[in-house]
Write an enzyme that holds these catalytic residues in place. Sequence first.
Site, short mmCIF file in Angstrom:
data_model
loop_
_atom_site.label_atom_id
_atom_site.label_comp_id
_atom_site.label_asym_id
_atom_site.label_seq_id
_atom_site.Cartn_x
_atom_site.Cartn_y
_atom_site.Cartn_z
N GLY A 61 0.81 -1.22 0.00
CA GLY A 61 0.00 0.00 0.00
C GLY A 61 0.84 1.26 0.00
O GLY A 61 0.33 2.34 0.31
N TRP A 64 -0.33 4.43 -2.25
CA TRP A 64 -1.49 5.13 -1.69
C TRP A 64 -1.10 5.93 -0.46
O TRP A 64 -1.48 7.11 -0.32
CB TRP A 64 -2.58 4.11 -1.35
CG TRP A 64 -3.89 4.70 -0.93
CD1 TRP A 64 -4.44 5.88 -1.33
CD2 TRP A 64 -4.82 4.12 -0.01
NE1 TRP A 64 -5.67 6.08 -0.72
CE2 TRP A 64 -5.92 5.01 0.09
CE3 TRP A 64 -4.85 2.94 0.72
CZ2 TRP A 64 -7.03 4.75 0.90
CZ3 TRP A 64 -5.94 2.68 1.52
CH2 TRP A 64 -7.03 3.57 1.61
N HIS A 119 11.94 1.30 1.75
CA HIS A 119 11.51 -0.09 1.92
C HIS A 119 12.43 -0.84 2.90
O HIS A 119 12.21 -2.02 3.16
CB HIS A 119 11.53 -0.83 0.58
CG HIS A 119 10.40 -0.49 -0.34
ND1 HIS A 119 9.10 -0.37 0.10
CD2 HIS A 119 10.37 -0.25 -1.68
CE1 HIS A 119 8.32 -0.07 -0.93
NE2 HIS A 119 9.06 0.02 -2.00
#
Length: 312
Positions: A61, A64, A119
């Site tokens: 996600g 978003w 990440h």
Amino acid sequence: MEKTFQRIAQHTCSWSKGMLTMHNYQGFWNIQDFHEGAVLAQESFKAQPSDVFICSHPKTGTTWLKALAFAVVTREKFNESSSPLLTTMPHECVPYLEKDLEQIEENHKNKSFPLVSTHLPYDALPRSIIASDCKIVYIYRNIKDVIVSYYNFLCKWLNIPIKDAPFELAFDEFYRGISWCGPYWDHILGYWKASQERPGRILFLKYEDMKRDTTSNVKRLAEFVGHPFSSEEEQAGVIQNIIKLCSFENLSNLEVNKSGKHRSETNAPVENRLYFGKAKDGDWKNYFTDEMIEKIDKLIDQKLSDTGLVLK
């Protein structure tokens, strides 16, 4: 940096037709250019107390959340009709720690923009981030949908026909912890443990909860990053305007996200449209066998049972 890169373990994914090689460094897997960027960030990045890090395992996600966070912190400068999100995809609006150090340092100099995305697992973050009081927003998602989204994204990015890339092999590798910035459960555990040790510094958001009650979670996000909505803004519909601007339906239909390319300077640029998949919960049911369901549920129960987090 080259010396460091040569010393780490490598793995070519069995289902990728030799197109995807990852490298294990400090206990997690990474693709080559992100690995090199991570090492550089660890060596040189200096966090600022005002920084807000958007942290995630791939395909949970991130796109978003970055759009929502960007719209929240820039809403005094841009409204829903003038936002850069209308002409620039979210990953270009919020710089990556592993890819955009110069841009982040420029933002630090100008004190103009607090958001940084990564990440990286918690333990692989630059020491300056862990030692600082900056804030971290972490998003996680049902592991079955993560596996399917990850598989489909990589097949499309690497131009590997689904029929030539057995999902069973991709599942097996993910189950063994071999995924970009994985193992996924270790990624979650690192941030969860840090959130227990330093309460109030890390905000956990669950993708499925955000979809079910977007308004409450956007308010939580805004409060946490230091840009709370006033009662006047709420009455004027500012929250709903941001949600509409950042919705899958709106972003996926913008020209930049239908035809543009992300990181076009790299050897394997990513078409922006690939960041806007089905955005549908439960798509995993079209891929998983009963045996896969049993295996992954048992694994997550073992790995995350003490956290209270639900990923099934």
